[in-house]
Design an enzyme around this catalytic site. Structure first.
Site, PDB file in Angstrom:
ATOM      1  N   CYS A  31     -15.564  49.439  55.166  1.00  0.00           N
ATOM      2  CA  CYS A  31     -16.618  50.548  54.572  1.00  0.00           C
ATOM      3  C   CYS A  31     -16.278  49.949  52.678  1.00  0.00           C
ATOM      4  CB  CYS A  31     -15.762  52.453  54.609  1.00  0.00           C
ATOM      5  SG  CYS A  31     -16.386  53.656  53.197  1.00  0.00           S
ATOM      6  N   CYS A  34     -15.016  52.465  50.322  1.00  0.00           N
ATOM      7  CA  CYS A  34     -13.692  52.565  50.449  1.00  0.00           C
ATOM      8  C   CYS A  34     -12.877  51.836  49.939  1.00  0.00           C
ATOM      9  CB  CYS A  34     -13.350  52.479  52.390  1.00  0.00           C
ATOM     10  SG  CYS A  34     -14.196  54.562  52.964  1.00  0.00           S
TER      11      CYS A  34
END
Length: 106
Positions: A31, A34
């Site tokens: 991600c 993230c």
């Protein structure tokens, strides 16, 4: 103190039974957003270490808790107080916004 890694097995003790608020950042290695907010969360963790614990949970390695919480998109952050989720935030945001949100909930 830097961010703390939390697992399905340690979630009860590390988050629900914590004597101070805990922000759980649900994330995964693949991600991009993230990874983008990770340094900001590390800094906030150090700046507010006396008020809050910032924890990270890898949803790929720990599917149970994210499944129970209905996590469908990441990054997804949930703030727990006294073992209960009191606020949540979906998606990446600049450090200033993250810190403002956290401080507003403390």
């Amino acid at each position: 103190m830097a961010t703390k890694n939390v697992t399905d097995a340690s979630f009860q003790a590390d988050v629900l039974d914590s004597d101070k608020p805990v922000l759980v950042d649900f994330w995964a290695d693949w991600c991009g957003p993230c990874k983008m907010i990770a340094p900001a969360l590390e800094e906030i963790s150090e700046e507010l270490s006396d008020q809050i614990t910032i924890a990270k949970m890898d949803i790929m390695e720990n599917p149970d808790v994210p499944g129970q919480m209905g996590v469908q998109s990441i990054p997804f952050m949930v703030l727990f107080k006294d073992g209960k989720p009191v606020s949540q935030k979906l998606g990446a945001a600049p450090k200033s916004q993250l810190k403002q949100w956290i401080e507003g909930e403390l």
